[in-house]
Write an enzyme that holds these catalytic residues in place. Structure first.
Site, PDB file in Angstrom:
ATOM      1  N   ILE A   1      55.495 126.145 136.406  1.00 46.40           N
ATOM      2  CA  ILE A   1      54.056 126.321 136.584  1.00 46.40           C
ATOM      3  C   ILE A   1      53.303 125.231 135.806  1.00 46.40           C
ATOM      4  CG2 ILE A   1      53.575 127.875 134.651  1.00 46.40           C
ATOM      5  CD1 ILE A   1      52.082 129.601 136.762  1.00 46.40           C
ATOM      6  N   ASP A   2      53.950 124.678 134.796  1.00 51.00           N
ATOM      7  CA  ASP A   2      53.309 123.630 133.990  1.00 51.00           C
ATOM      8  C   ASP A   2      53.434 122.246 134.629  1.00 51.00           C
ATOM      9  OD1 ASP A   2      52.712 125.529 132.141  1.00 51.00           O
ATOM     10  OD2 ASP A   2      54.336 125.028 130.752  1.00 51.00           O
TER      11      ASP A   2
ATOM     12  N   GLU B   1      47.645 125.916 125.933  1.00 51.70           N
ATOM     13  CA  GLU B   1      48.236 126.706 124.836  1.00 51.70           C
ATOM     14  C   GLU B   1      49.006 125.841 123.838  1.00 51.70           C
ATOM     15  OE1 GLU B   1      51.406 129.392 126.165  1.00 51.70           O
ATOM     16  OE2 GLU B   1      51.646 128.154 127.948  1.00 51.70           O
TER      17      GLU B   1
END
Ligand code: ATP
Ligand code: MG
Length: 439
Positions: free
Chosen positions: A209-210, A309
């Site tokens: 997903i990154d 994050e």
């Protein structure tokens, strides 16, 4: 520099069967449909990159193209294919499982397709997860939901036990849908298979997903994920604009790579600051976050910060902890940034309405959007073609609109990240209010 030798894909051996896909090419020139085993997809895409190589054309790095082959390694009548999903969730996992199953059944006539449950744990008999038989009926509409019908897990498993299980179930090809950790695991399974001289292929479909896996172009689910994150940024913008000295702080995924932060910020141009792991920033100082933010709020009445994050880990004490797969747990930068902003406005005697939004797991759990669904289906088909052709120790990807095979060692040797000198980051700087250098 990546060389031609780095890009050679392993194969279980020469192809020994005609592809049953021949029925689809009746009346056409077969070379319009099948990939030629002699064709290659160039690695470099500009003349200057090619010139830098100073090498004859045949030594220019190139990928093996993905797609159906006229001759294949495995006999579809007896082939047994295993499928496993590992690591974190990502939009599109069910689309991939569905397309792998349908391609095998309907085009190759393979009727032995097994889904292993809960990641690599499902290949370890003593853990007790019974495999599922994947059929067109079972996978029919699973793409309408996010997640993975097979389940997933983290945590190390013994490759020897996994290979024992593949042998016991007579699996000829294992399709691994997972991230960097899963591909490390897949490579260890390949090594174990090679040590035993077995003809079992392992083909990966990279899930991240990154978007942090190198060489494969954009990963599936990424576009869906950043579109979802963009909704949170819009919400933060609306909240911030409606309050006196409103500040929206949106924390998005991106442990080591800031692609979600960059793309979601570019999706609607509502972000004033984008903070990513690749680009260090100061909290204090003339061009640091606090003073830049104060200026922006003074001039515009509100501001939105998008925070990956993994950004600003230099401001966070290392946790020293890691998850079941050995990935280190990051310190909490969002709390540090939030408290610093609140203290700063309080000390300056200015009002502040700070709203913290964390779309977090919400962006992983949604179903893939239409464009990602198409991409998932096509990646899955290319993976099936590769597996049936006897390829192993490789993943499928799409670079510059061409589907290609990439050796696993190449995708696990480093992480793909946002280049602070690249055009993506420049676009982000152009569409935000942040100073060129916040460090
Ligand atoms: P993501 O990080 O995108 O969620 P991932 O595939 O990287 O996905 P991990 O939890 O790191 O997720 O790994 C998934 C599986 O791969 C786990 O079962 C883990 O044990 C195995 N694995 C991870 N790293 C390695 C490694 N270096 N060697 C062998 N196996 C590994
Ligand atoms: Mg990972």
């Amino acid at each position: 520099m990546t060389t031609l030798a780095d890009l050679q894909v392993s194969s279980l051996g020469p192809s020994r069967h005609d592809s049953p896909l021949g029925s689809y090419v009746a009346g056409r020139k077969t070379n319009e449909y099948y990939v030629s085993e002699d064709d290659r997809v160039l690695y470099d895409d500009t003349i200057s990159l090619l010139e830098q190589r100073g090498e004859p054309v045949e030594r220019w790095p190139s990928f093996e193209p993905g797609g159906p082959r006229a001759r294949i390694f495995h006999d579809p009548a007896t082939t047994h294919v295993g499928v496993v999903t590992c690591g974190g969730l990502c939009p599109g996992l069910n689309d991939v499982i569905r397309a792998v199953t349908l391609e095998l059944y309907t085009h190759y006539g393979v009727t032995r397709v097994t889904g292993f449950r809960n990641g690599y744990a499902g290949l370890v008999p003593e853990l007790g997860f019974e495999p599922v038989t994947l059929t067109p009926g079972l996978v029919g509409s699973i793409n309408e939901r996010g997640g993975t019908i097979l389940g997933t897990s983290r945590g190390a498993q013994d490759p020897a036990v996994i290979v024992d299980r593949l042998v016991e179930l007579e699996v000829d090809a294992l399709i691994v849908i997972g991230g960097d950790g899963s591909m490390h695991g897949a490579h260890r399974i390949v090594e174990e298979i090679a040590d035993r001289g077995l003809e079992i292929g392992v083909v990966g479909i990279p899930k991240t997903i990154d978007n942090d896996i190198p060489h494969i172009g954009q990963s599936f689910g990424f576009a869906t994920a950043f579109a979802e994150a963009a909704k949170a940024i819009t919400a933060a913008h609306v909240e911030a604009e409606s309050a006196e000295n409103g500040v929206g702080l949106v924390k998005v995924m991106g442990r080591h790579a800031g692609f979600i932060a960059c793309y979601s910020a570019l999706a609607n141009h509502d972000a004033d600051f984008v903070l990513i792991p690749e680009v260090p920033f100061s909290i204090d100082g003339e061009n640091g976050l606090l003073r830049s933010l104060a200026r922006r709020v003074r001039e515009h009445g509100s501001a939105v910060i998008v925070l990956a994050e993994g950004a600003g880990q230099e401001h966070v004490r290392a946790t020293g902890k890691s998850d079941a797969s050995g990935n280190s747990r990051l310190g909490d930068i969002a709390t540090i940034v939030r408290e610093a902003i609140e203290d700063d406005f309080r000390e300056r005697g200015e009002p502040l309405t700070l709203k913290f939004l964390e779309p977090g797991y919400g962006i992983r759990a949604v179903p893939a959007d239409a464009s990602d669904s198409v991409y998932c289906a096509r990646l899955a088909q290319v993976a099936v073609h590769a597996a049936m052709a006897g390829r192993t120790d490789m993943v499928v990807g799409r670079r510059r609109h061409r589907f290609v095979h990439v050796p696993i060692p190449l995708v696990i040797e480093r992480r793909h990240s946002v280049s602070p000198d690249g055009d993506l980051w420049l676009s982000v700087l152009e569409s935000t209010a942040q100073p060129l250098d916040m460090s």
